[in-house]
Design a protein around this motif. Structure first.
Motif, PDB file in Angstrom:
ATOM      1  N   PHE A   1       0.767  -1.311  -0.147  1.00  0.00           N
ATOM      2  CA  PHE A   1       0.010   0.013  -0.067  1.00  0.00           C
ATOM      3  C   PHE A   1       0.962   1.215  -0.152  1.00  0.00           C
ATOM      4  N   LEU A   2       0.543   2.024  -0.922  1.00  0.00           N
ATOM      5  CA  LEU A   2       1.348   3.344  -0.968  1.00  0.00           C
ATOM      6  C   LEU A   2       0.833   4.480  -0.642  1.00  0.00           C
ATOM      7  N   ALA A   3      -0.577   4.792  -1.084  1.00  0.00           N
ATOM      8  CA  ALA A   3      -1.273   5.875  -0.606  1.00  0.00           C
ATOM      9  C   ALA A   3      -2.590   5.942  -0.809  1.00  0.00           C
ATOM     10  N   GLU A   4      -3.388   6.695  -0.093  1.00  0.00           N
ATOM     11  CA  GLU A   4      -4.920   6.730   0.025  1.00  0.00           C
ATOM     12  C   GLU A   4      -5.556   8.086  -0.304  1.00  0.00           C
ATOM     13  N   PHE A   5      -6.382   8.209  -1.429  1.00  0.00           N
ATOM     14  CA  PHE A   5      -7.136   9.270  -1.627  1.00  0.00           C
ATOM     15  C   PHE A   5      -8.678   9.148  -1.284  1.00  0.00           C
ATOM     16  N   GLN A   6      -9.334   9.908  -0.699  1.00  0.00           N
ATOM     17  CA  GLN A   6     -10.838  10.203  -0.582  1.00  0.00           C
ATOM     18  C   GLN A   6     -11.264  10.832  -1.537  1.00  0.00           C
ATOM     19  N   LEU A   7     -12.405  10.366  -2.266  1.00  0.00           N
ATOM     20  CA  LEU A   7     -13.003  11.412  -3.350  1.00  0.00           C
ATOM     21  C   LEU A   7     -14.199  12.130  -2.714  1.00  0.00           C
ATOM     22  N   ALA A   8     -14.258  13.214  -3.466  1.00  0.00           N
ATOM     23  CA  ALA A   8     -15.488  14.255  -2.923  1.00  0.00           C
ATOM     24  C   ALA A   8     -16.813  13.344  -3.388  1.00  0.00           C
ATOM     25  N   SER A   9     -18.116  14.193  -3.263  1.00  0.00           N
ATOM     26  CA  SER A   9     -19.068  13.609  -3.703  1.00  0.00           C
ATOM     27  C   SER A   9     -19.837  14.652  -4.101  1.00  0.00           C
ATOM     28  N   PRO A  10     -20.234  14.837  -5.627  1.00  0.00           N
ATOM     29  CA  PRO A  10     -19.731  13.680  -6.365  1.00  0.00           C
ATOM     30  C   PRO A  10     -18.369  14.083  -6.638  1.00  0.00           C
ATOM     31  N   ALA A  11     -17.795  12.820  -7.192  1.00  0.00           N
ATOM     32  CA  ALA A  11     -16.471  12.348  -7.700  1.00  0.00           C
ATOM     33  C   ALA A  11     -15.658  12.910  -8.655  1.00  0.00           C
ATOM     34  N   PHE A  12     -16.586  13.561  -9.657  1.00  0.00           N
ATOM     35  CA  PHE A  12     -16.164  14.195 -10.611  1.00  0.00           C
ATOM     36  C   PHE A  12     -16.664  15.696 -10.938  1.00  0.00           C
ATOM     37  N   GLU A  13     -15.932  16.383 -11.595  1.00  0.00           N
ATOM     38  CA  GLU A  13     -16.393  17.636 -12.126  1.00  0.00           C
ATOM     39  C   GLU A  13     -16.125  17.407 -13.854  1.00  0.00           C
ATOM     40  N   GLY A  14     -17.128  17.078 -14.578  1.00  0.00           N
ATOM     41  CA  GLY A  14     -16.958  16.543 -16.033  1.00  0.00           C
ATOM     42  C   GLY A  14     -16.381  15.538 -16.035  1.00  0.00           C
ATOM     43  N   ASP A  15     -15.011  15.462 -16.701  1.00  0.00           N
ATOM     44  CA  ASP A  15     -14.285  14.064 -16.714  1.00  0.00           C
ATOM     45  C   ASP A  15     -12.783  14.358 -15.766  1.00  0.00           C
ATOM     46  N   GLN A  16     -13.110  15.416 -14.950  1.00  0.00           N
ATOM     47  CA  GLN A  16     -11.771  15.575 -13.767  1.00  0.00           C
ATOM     48  C   GLN A  16     -12.329  14.973 -12.352  1.00  0.00           C
ATOM     49  N   ILE A  17     -11.538  14.018 -12.174  1.00  0.00           N
ATOM     50  CA  ILE A  17     -11.666  13.482 -10.732  1.00  0.00           C
ATOM     51  C   ILE A  17     -11.507  14.728  -9.654  1.00  0.00           C
ATOM     52  N   LYS A  18     -12.337  14.564  -8.516  1.00  0.00           N
ATOM     53  CA  LYS A  18     -12.172  15.481  -7.481  1.00  0.00           C
ATOM     54  C   LYS A  18     -11.738  14.851  -6.190  1.00  0.00           C
ATOM     55  N   PRO A  19     -10.513  14.688  -5.803  1.00  0.00           N
ATOM     56  CA  PRO A  19     -10.159  13.902  -4.481  1.00  0.00           C
ATOM     57  C   PRO A  19     -10.290  15.236  -3.417  1.00  0.00           C
ATOM     58  N   VAL A  20     -10.794  14.855  -2.395  1.00  0.00           N
ATOM     59  CA  VAL A  20     -11.183  15.793  -1.031  1.00  0.00           C
ATOM     60  C   VAL A  20      -9.714  16.444  -0.982  1.00  0.00           C
ATOM     61  N   GLU A  21      -8.523  15.994  -1.055  1.00  0.00           N
ATOM     62  CA  GLU A  21      -7.399  16.605  -0.788  1.00  0.00           C
ATOM     63  C   GLU A  21      -6.552  16.455  -2.090  1.00  0.00           C
TER      64      GLU A  21
END
Length: 141
Positions: free
Chosen positions: A44-64
Motif C-alpha cells: 500500500f502506497l497512498a490513499e485518496f478520498q474522493l469528493a461527492s460527487p467524485a467528478f466535475e465533468g471528466d476531472q476527478i475530485k479528490p478531497v485533498e
C-alpha cells in the motif's frame, strides 16, 4: 480497468456516481486477477478520498489534492471502494497508457502524491496485454 461483478454492466456515468465518496488505494504489488480477490502482497502506497460527487465533468475530485505516501514503491494499480468498503474496480496505474497517472513515477514515504490523470475506460484492454511476448516471458509489467 477491471470492474467488480456488481458494476460489470455499468456505464461510465454510473461508475462516476458509484465513485462518489469512494476511497482510492494505490498499490505497488501485483494486481489481483479480479477486483473480488484480496490484495495478496499488500504494498500500500497512498490513499485518496474522493469528493461527492467524485467528478466535475471528466476531472476527478479528490478531497485533498495531494496526500502523503505511506511507503516506497512504484504504483501498479489502484483499487476503488465505496464508502462502505465494497470494491468498485481496479485501475491500472503508472506511466504510459494507464488508467491512473500520478505526478511522480514512484512514491517515497512521506512525499506528496498527486493524481494527474484518471480515466474510466470500459473497453480498453489491460495495459499488460500490450507487452511483447518476450517482455511477458521476462515478467515485465
Amino acid at each position: 480497468m477491471k470492474l467488480a461483478e456488481a458494476y460489470a454492466q455499468a456505464n461510465v456515468e454510473e461508475i462516476k456516481t458509484a465513485l462518489a465518496g469512494a476511497t482510492l488505494r494505490i498499490y505497488s504489488c501485483a494486481q489481483p486477477a479480479s477486483p473480488e480477490k484480496s490484495v495478496e502482497r499488500n504494498r500500500f502506497l497512498a490513499e485518496f478520498q474522493l469528493a461527492s460527487p467524485a467528478f466535475e465533468g471528466d476531472q476527478i475530485k479528490p478531497v485533498e489534492e495531494t496526500v502523503k505516501a505511506q511507503d516506497v514503491g512504484v504504483p501498479l494499480f489502484v483499487r476503488a471502494t465505496t464508502p462502505e468498503g465494497v470494491t468498485i474496480a481496479d485501475f491500472s496505474a503508472g506511466p504510459g497508457d494507464m488508467d491512473v497517472k500520478l505526478a511522480d513515477v514512484s512514491c517515497t514515504n512521506g512525499a506528496p502524491v498527486r493524481i494527474t490523470k484518471f480515466q474510466i475506460r470500459l473497453k480498453a484492454p489491460h495495459p499488460e496485454r500490450h507487452l511483447s511476448p518476450r517482455d511477458r516471458m521476462m515478467g515485465l509489467k
